[in-house]
Design an enzyme around this catalytic site. Structure first.
Site, PDB file in Angstrom:
ATOM      1  N   ALA A 164      -0.724  23.467  22.642  1.00 18.92           N
ATOM      2  CA  ALA A 164      -0.876  24.844  22.183  1.00 18.92           C
ATOM      3  C   ALA A 164      -1.394  25.771  23.275  1.00 18.92           C
ATOM      4  CB  ALA A 164      -1.818  24.891  20.983  1.00 18.92           C
TER       5      ALA A 164
ATOM      6  N   SER B  72      -1.116  24.660  26.914  1.00 19.56           N
ATOM      7  CA  SER B  72      -0.423  24.384  28.174  1.00 19.56           C
ATOM      8  C   SER B  72       0.706  23.404  27.921  1.00 19.56           C
ATOM      9  CB  SER B  72      -1.387  23.809  29.224  1.00 19.56           C
ATOM     10  OG  SER B  72      -1.834  22.518  28.856  1.00 19.56           O
TER      11      SER B  72
ATOM     12  N   ARG C 149       3.285  20.427  30.050  1.00 19.05           N
ATOM     13  CA  ARG C 149       3.317  19.590  31.242  1.00 19.05           C
ATOM     14  C   ARG C 149       4.552  18.712  31.202  1.00 19.05           C
ATOM     15  NH1 ARG C 149       0.265  18.458  27.320  1.00 19.05           N
ATOM     16  NH2 ARG C 149      -1.150  20.096  27.997  1.00 19.05           N
TER      17      ARG C 149
ATOM     18  N   HIS D 296       6.525  15.201  17.289  1.00 18.75           N
ATOM     19  CA  HIS D 296       5.219  15.787  17.008  1.00 18.75           C
ATOM     20  C   HIS D 296       4.234  15.111  17.954  1.00 18.75           C
ATOM     21  CE1 HIS D 296       1.683  16.537  14.025  1.00 18.75           C
ATOM     22  NE2 HIS D 296       1.649  17.338  15.080  1.00 18.75           N
ATOM     23  N   ASP D 297       3.528  15.900  18.742  1.00 19.81           N
ATOM     24  CA  ASP D 297       2.684  15.301  19.772  1.00 19.81           C
ATOM     25  C   ASP D 297       1.658  14.335  19.198  1.00 19.81           C
ATOM     26  OD1 ASP D 297       1.081  17.294  18.644  1.00 19.81           O
ATOM     27  OD2 ASP D 297       0.852  18.431  20.505  1.00 19.81           O
ATOM     28  N   THR D 298       1.222  14.570  17.958  1.00 20.81           N
ATOM     29  CA  THR D 298       0.267  13.631  17.351  1.00 20.81           C
ATOM     30  C   THR D 298       0.927  12.288  17.072  1.00 20.81           C
ATOM     31  OG1 THR D 298      -0.853  15.511  16.327  1.00 20.81           O
ATOM     32  CG2 THR D 298      -1.433  13.331  15.522  1.00 20.81           C
TER      33      THR D 298
ATOM     34  N   ASN E  37      -6.800  17.413   9.379  1.00 21.83           N
ATOM     35  CA  ASN E  37      -6.821  18.382  10.480  1.00 21.83           C
ATOM     36  C   ASN E  37      -8.206  19.014  10.572  1.00 21.83           C
ATOM     37  OD1 ASN E  37      -4.095  17.950  10.784  1.00 21.83           O
ATOM     38  ND2 ASN E  37      -3.564  20.103  10.861  1.00 21.83           N
TER      39      ASN E  37
ATOM     40  N   GLY F 289      -7.267  15.011  25.157  1.00 24.12           N
ATOM     41  CA  GLY F 289      -8.152  15.681  26.100  1.00 24.12           C
ATOM     42  C   GLY F 289      -9.627  15.443  25.848  1.00 24.12           C
TER      43      GLY F 289
END
Length: 481
Positions: free
Chosen positions: A14, A16, A18, A235-237, A295, A401
């Protein structure tokens, strides 16, 4: 012996994006950053929008920097989408999920499909930005009237790369239009809400082929074709959970970043009314798994404060926060009142004042309030998930992160009363790469992928300190914060 194959993971967060290059062999897994670029949403007169063309340019720059790869996979945040016209052209920049257009929409939806029934069918927690609510809000717009196709963000980028359209399942499950039991579209729910599921491209599953890079993309990136694009947990999760380095089933995970997604990996959804009331979601993962999670606002709270303070050095903030007394003030890190951008330090202070707690004033005090509050929210989610699913755990894995934030990881261990294993920090990219490698026969099943992660990735273990009584005492204050 042949050298490990290289795979490009396009991983969009959300804040950045890469492009990472993963090199995978039977006993090796290395990840390197090829290119990182900002993701800066733009507020225009009609609302908050994603700069998706800027993101695509960043993807092309990243593929050029990556060099020759065996495959490309794309993952991103969930729920948001682009609309295409009959010629396949994009109809405006995608709307940001933090845009205000869905205010009051949930009540319109529940008047046609009661919230309890919607949960029993789709298993998705209520969030005002779920794709279903976005679609109901958008129905009367001119863009929607001209739309012939809807592509979720990672599928839109895959389409631009390949010219082929599809809808990847793990991300589709966040739309609140998938029946979590059948893992297919819920036509009954869509029909009752006037949503045309024909707008969506056919479903794909992680590992499915998603086309090859177009000649124009090859020319722009300098790659030699054919280069396949492989559907991953888009979905990144879903990709991050696939990269949780757990051995066995008795684990909880917390995927940390702008959001904290805290929960369990299950084999079947939990669709009880109690689960709905606790606002747990059942999203689809790899190999028939269910991501049963809550969430939590996550490091968004700190990111917004850092932005308001003029981007001070994070390490200094965390050192200052470590010296602030624990649990002096806490807020509810799941409160939707913190969803919108702007004035975050003031809003946190106001929440503490309203609940009669000491008001944090310095950046260090506010940072400690945020981290204590996040650890407390992690504790609630892990505790509630075990109870609601009847699935006890003995270890909490922190990936993403936040795995780099030693103070947050230690506080989470203290709050949960369980050991925390932190890492990998680039879990979404690693999960993306491993699904590609599996599709190309380099690694085996999900358990094999996790064994490889355990052998190859640096992990840090945090042991709980001091008992959980003080965290239990803080629960009531956070609930009224």
């Amino acid at each position: 012996m042949s050298s490990p194959k290289a795979y490009a993971a396009v991983d969009l967060g959300a804040s950045s994006g890469r492009v990472m290059v993963g090199r995978v062999g039977p006993d090796s897994l290395e990840l390197a950053e090829a290119h990182r670029f900002a993701n800066r949403p733009v507020r225009v007169p009609e609302g908050l929008r994603w700069d998706v063309l800027g993101l695509y340019a960043g993807v092309l720059d990243g593929l050029r920097a990556a060099g020759q790869v065996a495959s490309v996979g794309v993952d991103s945040w969930a729920v948001d989408y682009g609309l295409l016209d009959a010629d396949g052209a994009l109809l405006g920049n995608p709307v940001h999920y933090r845009d205000a257009r869905t205010e009051g929409i949930a009540e319109q939806v529940w008047a046609r499909v009661p919230a309890a029934e919607l949960y029993a069918r789709t298993g998705l927690q209520y969030a005002p930005f779920n794709t279903l609510y976005q679609l109901v809000a958008a129905r009367s717009s001119t863009q929607f009237a001209h739309a012939e196709r809807l592509l979720l963000v990672p599928d839109l980028l895959s389409y631009w790369l390949t010219g082929e359209q599809g809808t990847e399942l793990t991300n589709a499950s966040t739309t609140q239009l998938i029946d979590t039991r059948t893992r297919a579209w819920s036509y009954e729910i869509a029909d009752r809400l006037g949503i045309d599921l024909g707008l969506f491209a056919p479903l794909r599953r992680p590992g499915d082929p998603a086309g090859v890079l177009r000649p124009e993309v090859l020319e722009e990136t300098g790659l030699t074709g054919p280069v396949p694009v492989t559907a991953v947990g888009s979905h990144d999760t879903a990709s991050a959970v696939a990269a949780v380095p757990a051995l066995g089933e008795r684990f909880a995970y917390i995927c940390t970043g702008t959001w904290s997604l805290a929960g369990l990996e299950l084999t079947a959804p939990v669709l009880t009314e109690e689960s709905r009331a606790a606002n747990f979601t059942n999203e689809l993962g790899l190999d028939g798994t269910v991501r049963y999670l809550r969430n939590i606002m996550g490091l968004w709270l700190l990111q917004e404060c850092v932005r308001a303070w003029g981007d001070p050095e994070l390490g200094g903030l965390l050192r200052e926060a470590a010296g602030v007394p624990a649990l002096r003030s806490v807020v509810d890190a799941g409160d939707a009142g913190f969803l919108a951008p702007g004035r975050m330090p003031e809003r946190i202070a106001e929440a503490c004042r309203a609940s009669g707690q000491p008001v944090p004033r310095t950046p260090g005090e506010i940072t400690r309030c945020i981290l204590d509050s996040l650890a407390l929210a992690h504790r609630r989610a892990v505790t509630d998930a075990q109870r609601l699913a009847g699935h006890p755990v003995d270890t909490v894995y922190v990936v993403g992160g936040g795995a780099r934030n030693a103070l947050l990881c230690q506080l989470t261990a203290d709050a949960c009363g369980l050991p925390v294993v932190a890492g990998p920090a680039e879990a979404a990219a690693l999960g993306n790469v491993l699904v590609q490698a599996r599709a190309h026969g380099v690694v085996g099943d999900l358990a094999d992928m996790r064994r490889l992660l355990t052998r190859t990735q640096p992990l840090t273990r945090y042991v709980p300190r001091g008992g959980t009584a003080r965290w239990e005492a803080a629960e009531a204050r956070a609930a009224t914060g």
